[in-house]
Design an enzyme around this catalytic site. Structure first.
Site, mmCIF file in Angstrom:
data_model
loop_
_atom_site.group_PDB
_atom_site.id
_atom_site.type_symbol
_atom_site.label_atom_id
_atom_site.label_comp_id
_atom_site.label_asym_id
_atom_site.label_seq_id
_atom_site.Cartn_x
_atom_site.Cartn_y
_atom_site.Cartn_z
ATOM 1 N N CYS A 2 62.037 -6.869 0.627
ATOM 2 C CA CYS A 2 61.205 -6.907 -0.573
ATOM 3 C C CYS A 2 61.704 -5.909 -1.620
ATOM 4 C CB CYS A 2 59.775 -6.537 -0.213
ATOM 5 S SG CYS A 2 59.128 -7.487 1.155
ATOM 6 N N ARG A 27 68.616 -8.207 -2.820
ATOM 7 C CA ARG A 27 68.041 -7.765 -1.546
ATOM 8 C C ARG A 27 67.520 -8.940 -0.731
ATOM 9 N NH1 ARG A 27 66.010 -2.051 -2.262
ATOM 10 N NH2 ARG A 27 64.372 -2.530 -0.798
ATOM 11 N N TRP A 74 60.000 -10.807 0.852
ATOM 12 C CA TRP A 74 60.803 -11.387 1.927
ATOM 13 C C TRP A 74 59.835 -11.525 3.100
ATOM 14 C CZ3 TRP A 74 63.073 -9.644 6.705
ATOM 15 C CH2 TRP A 74 64.184 -10.383 7.129
ATOM 16 N N ASN A 100 56.186 -2.801 0.058
ATOM 17 C CA ASN A 100 57.359 -3.040 0.911
ATOM 18 C C ASN A 100 57.096 -2.340 2.233
ATOM 19 O OD1 ASN A 100 58.577 -4.164 -1.269
ATOM 20 N ND2 ASN A 100 60.185 -2.623 -1.475
ATOM 21 N N GLY A 101 57.465 -2.978 3.325
ATOM 22 C CA GLY A 101 57.290 -2.347 4.630
ATOM 23 C C GLY A 101 56.368 -3.173 5.505
ATOM 24 N N GLU A 491 84.261 -7.260 12.175
ATOM 25 C CA GLU A 491 83.755 -7.290 10.804
ATOM 26 C C GLU A 491 84.193 -8.566 10.075
ATOM 27 O OE1 GLU A 491 81.547 -5.959 9.209
ATOM 28 O OE2 GLU A 491 82.036 -6.212 7.101
ATOM 29 N N LYS A 495 81.617 -11.270 8.327
ATOM 30 C CA LYS A 495 81.671 -11.679 6.914
ATOM 31 C C LYS A 495 81.589 -13.192 6.802
ATOM 32 C CE LYS A 495 80.806 -8.933 5.039
ATOM 33 N NZ LYS A 495 80.470 -7.806 5.801
ATOM 34 N N GLU A 498 77.995 -14.683 7.910
ATOM 35 C CA GLU A 498 76.804 -14.408 7.108
ATOM 36 C C GLU A 498 76.795 -15.147 5.776
ATOM 37 O OE1 GLU A 498 76.218 -10.207 6.334
ATOM 38 O OE2 GLU A 498 78.342 -9.925 6.007
ATOM 39 N N HIS A 514 89.091 -15.360 30.051
ATOM 40 C CA HIS A 514 88.029 -15.064 31.023
ATOM 41 C C HIS A 514 86.748 -15.832 30.702
ATOM 42 C CE1 HIS A 514 90.539 -12.060 32.890
ATOM 43 N NE2 HIS A 514 90.811 -11.577 31.694
ATOM 44 N N LYS A 612 69.554 -7.268 1.814
ATOM 45 C CA LYS A 612 70.276 -6.007 1.682
ATOM 46 C C LYS A 612 69.281 -4.903 2.010
ATOM 47 C CE LYS A 612 74.205 -4.234 -0.020
ATOM 48 N NZ LYS A 612 75.441 -4.587 0.680
HETATM 49 C C1 F6R Z 1 76.652 -7.130 6.498
HETATM 50 C C2 F6R Z 1 75.772 -6.051 6.080
HETATM 51 C C3 F6R Z 1 74.850 -5.474 7.096
HETATM 52 C C4 F6R Z 1 74.695 -3.955 6.859
HETATM 53 C C5 F6R Z 1 73.612 -3.390 7.786
HETATM 54 C C6 F6R Z 1 73.478 -1.897 7.648
HETATM 55 O O1 F6R Z 1 77.485 -7.541 5.470
HETATM 56 O O2 F6R Z 1 75.756 -5.651 4.954
HETATM 57 O O3 F6R Z 1 75.276 -5.734 8.381
HETATM 58 O O4 F6R Z 1 75.913 -3.336 7.093
HETATM 59 O O5 F6R Z 1 72.387 -3.999 7.485
HETATM 60 O O6 F6R Z 1 73.130 -1.534 6.343
HETATM 61 P P1 F6R Z 1 73.377 -0.068 5.818
HETATM 62 O O7 F6R Z 1 74.848 0.139 5.765
HETATM 63 O O8 F6R Z 1 72.736 -0.031 4.470
HETATM 64 O O9 F6R Z 1 72.740 0.857 6.796
#
Ligand code: F6R
Length: 617
Positions: A2, A27, A74, A100-101, A491, A495, A498, A514, A612
């Site tokens: 949110c 976000r 959200w 938020n929360g 990683e 990418k 997601e 395996h 985010k």
């Molecule tokens: C993936 C991504 C998430 C963040 C994770 C941690 O692209 O962005 O996996 O890395 O939510 O977020 P932070 O770094 O803000 O603690």
């Protein structure tokens, strides 16, 4: 997650709050709403879906006001709908609140409020707040002090996390805000006050911000900010100046924030190195608040984070073990907290986070401290909770990262971890370390030239885009590597999955036979990383095993290396020191994920189901 914005001042409050809310769209959200006082009541306007839908409704609704609060939701408690969208009101319609929360004890509070006659209009936990505050207001027309008192009393009964903003018909030129475990920023303008759950939302108007701390309650007008704790005792919070460039929060001609941020990789690495590469081949970490004795005393290291930040830690583990010859563990933050970690005063727990607000990472830090461990935050946001609470902070310099999929922040995290590893070697000159001086010098030189190397990676964008077109037809992806190449494959796979919604799995290449090899058939693409001379031969054998099962092979090789016979396509990356290859390779992998997602028509900057800054556990 949110987002909250708010405005008090001479501009059109609703339009300003909504414009700022758009800066938080990254976000992730599924509905939006705004509230503002009008002559007779608090007007609430909400819409499911995007902010544009809300703006459509507002076209037909008069909304001249000098105070407004706005929200993107959200969904957690209750599905994404207009009735569950914030703001939520009390029975009288005199107050409206955004939140938020998560209110953990909302069910018992709701039963109690329903029993005493309150009528609920949504399924959300947030609505409980509005009614609980109403229940604590005196009858008649309460003044600002009485409203503030009622909010504080109500919040003292709440368990959970919140950033809230509330307006009342009875104090139409004020906004009341509070914070517990969810960020809230107050922007100070000239005769105007802004509020938001993240700094980029207010940067267009002001660089002077107050970051509220847990337990803070504030009363805002356009001219004044009064902060107390939940018992009304005044607390002092000093404004900080944000140095981020406002253009960084705009797309700047790129189609997506993610693409722009991939292109900002070289600059990010350059900025993260700036002022930390001293002459005479030494690293300096000014501002990282440990004493020389503390630095030298660390015997064990635990690197903790979530998602991309955790993946940076996996690279960091290898590097630290190689450089320091000390035990290094990595942990996913949400697991670390419940795993009874063995920590002591000689353990350094390194918490990696872009936002510095990720709930699991904060919980991990708070679990580590009582066990006597020291905590170091590698974090991108100045003044974030992690930065404030950790014993020491090493800032990455990625600037605001808007795209949900983390790109430049990962490069900055790897750069910071490399600097930290090299610095730690310096802090123990009398110890035989695992690394030779030659390795250290190679790394230092490599870091120095890294931004230029990353610029070269970006030059292959067109070629990667055309490869992505053909790969987008595949149903499933494996990312395989060994050593550093395995760390990067984690990683790289994240990418792709997601933002393109394709199944993508990272595996240590040697593990394929395996079990997972059973999944390889025509239509499965395998990205094989061959950037580490020490494991390349074995990698090639693993790729041949895939080829024999009709998988499509994309080999990632260094410039000058032989193209493997079994490869259907090749991505060539510049050569660098082994420990820096993850940074180099990742630029191409970010581009690949981006262009596959684009070929599939996915919504790249706001992928489905993702947010985010994940501020709930
Ligand atoms: C993936 C991504 C998430 C963040 C994770 C941690 O692209 O962005 O996996 O890395 O939510 O977020 P932070 O770094 O803000 O603690």
């Amino acid at each position: 997650m949110c987002g909250i914005t708010g405005y008090l001042g001479p501009r059109s409050a609703v339009d300003t709050a909504l414009n700022n809310l758009k800066r938080l769209e990254y976000r992730g959200y599924d509905s939006a709403g705004v509230a503002y006082p009008n002559c007779t009541h608090v007007q609430v306007v909400r819409a499911a879906g995007k902010i544009a839908n809300l703006e459509g409704v507002l076209l037909a609704t008069p909304h001249a006001a000098n105070v407004a609060i706005a929200h993107t939701r959200w969904a957690t408690h209750g599905g994404p709908s207009e009735s569950n969208a914030h703001p939520h009101g009390d029975c009288s319609g005199r107050i409206a609140v955004v939140h938020n929360g998560i209110i953990e004890n909302y069910a018992s509070l709701r039963s109690e409020l329903v029993a005493s006659g309150h009528q609920f209009a949504s399924e959300t936990d947030t609505e409980v707040l509005a009614h609980l505050i109403e229940a604590n207001l005196p009858s008649g027309q309460p003044g600002p002090e009485e409203i503030a008192g009622a909010i504080r009393v109500a919040l003292r009964r709440v368990r959970g996390s919140y950033a809230i903003a509330l307006i009342s018909q009875d104090a139409p030129d004020m906004v009341f805000v509070a914070r517990q475990d969810s960020p809230l920023v107050i922007g100070i303008g000239d005769g105007e006050t802004f509020l938001a759950s993240d700094i980029p939302a207010v940067m267009r108007y002001t660089r002077k911000v107050i970051l509220l701390e847990d337990g803070d309650f504030a009363t805002l007008t356009s001219e004044r900010i009064g902060i107390t704790d939940l018992h009304g005792v005044p607390v002092l919070r000093f404004p900080i100046e944000v140095t981020w460039d406002d253009a960084a929060a705009e797309k700047d001609g790129y189609e997506h924030f993610m693409l722009k941020e991939i292109h900002e990789g070289p600059r990010t690495v350059r900025d993260t190195l700036r002022g930390r590469m001293a002459g005479k081949g030494r690293v300096e970490l000014p501002g990282v608040a440990f004493t020389p004795q503390e630095w030298a005393g660390f015997q064990r290291f635990v690197i903790v984070g979530c998602g991309t930040a955790y993946h940076a830690g996996v690279v960091g583990k290898r590097l630290f073990e190689q450089l320091l010859h000390r035990p290094v563990e990595t942990a996913v933050a949400s697991e670390f907290r419940y795993s009874e970690p063995i920590l002591d005063a000689q353990t350094l727990v390194i918490l990696v986070s872009q936002s510095g607000e990720t709930a699991d990472t904060l919980a991990a830090m708070r679990a580590a401290k009582p066990k006597g461990a020291k905590t170091l935050a590698i974090v991108n946001v100045v003044g974030s909770t992690l930065a404030r609470e950790a014993d020491a902070t090493l800032l990455t310099q990625a600037g605001p990262e808007i795209g949900v999929a983390s790109t430049k922040a990962y490069l900055a995290q790897l750069t910071a971890l490399t600097l930290l590893g090299l610095f730690l070697v310096q802090t123990r000159p009398c110890e035989p370390t695992g690394a030779t001086q030659e390795t250290i010098d190679t790394l230092l030189w490599g870091l120095h030239g890294l931004p230029a190397v990353l610029e070269r990676c970006l030059q292959d964008e067109a070629q990667i885009a055309s490869l992505a077109e053909s790969l987008a037809q595949h149903s499933s992806f494996f990312y395989l590597g060994r050593g550093y190449d395995y760390a990067i494959s984690l990683e790289a796979a994240l990418k792709l999955k997601e933002i393109s919604y394709l199944h993508a799995e990272a595996y240590p290449a040697g593990e394929m036979k395996h079990g997972p090899l059973a999944l390889v058939e025509s239509g499965v693409a395998v990205i094989g990383f061959c950037t580490q001379p020490i494991t390349n031969e074995k990698m090639l054998s693993n790729l041949k095993e895939v080829k024999a099962r009709e998988g499509t092979i994309i080999a990632v090789i260094r410039e000058g290396d032989r193209v493997p016979d079994c490869a259907d396509a090749v991505i060539t990356v510049p050569n660098a020191a082994a420990a820096l290859m993850p940074i180099v390779t990742m630029v191409s992998m970010q581009l690949l994920a981006y262009y596959v997602a684009k070929a599939r028509g996915c919504e790249i900057d706001q992928p489905r189901n993702l947010a985010k800054s994940v501020t709930v556990e």
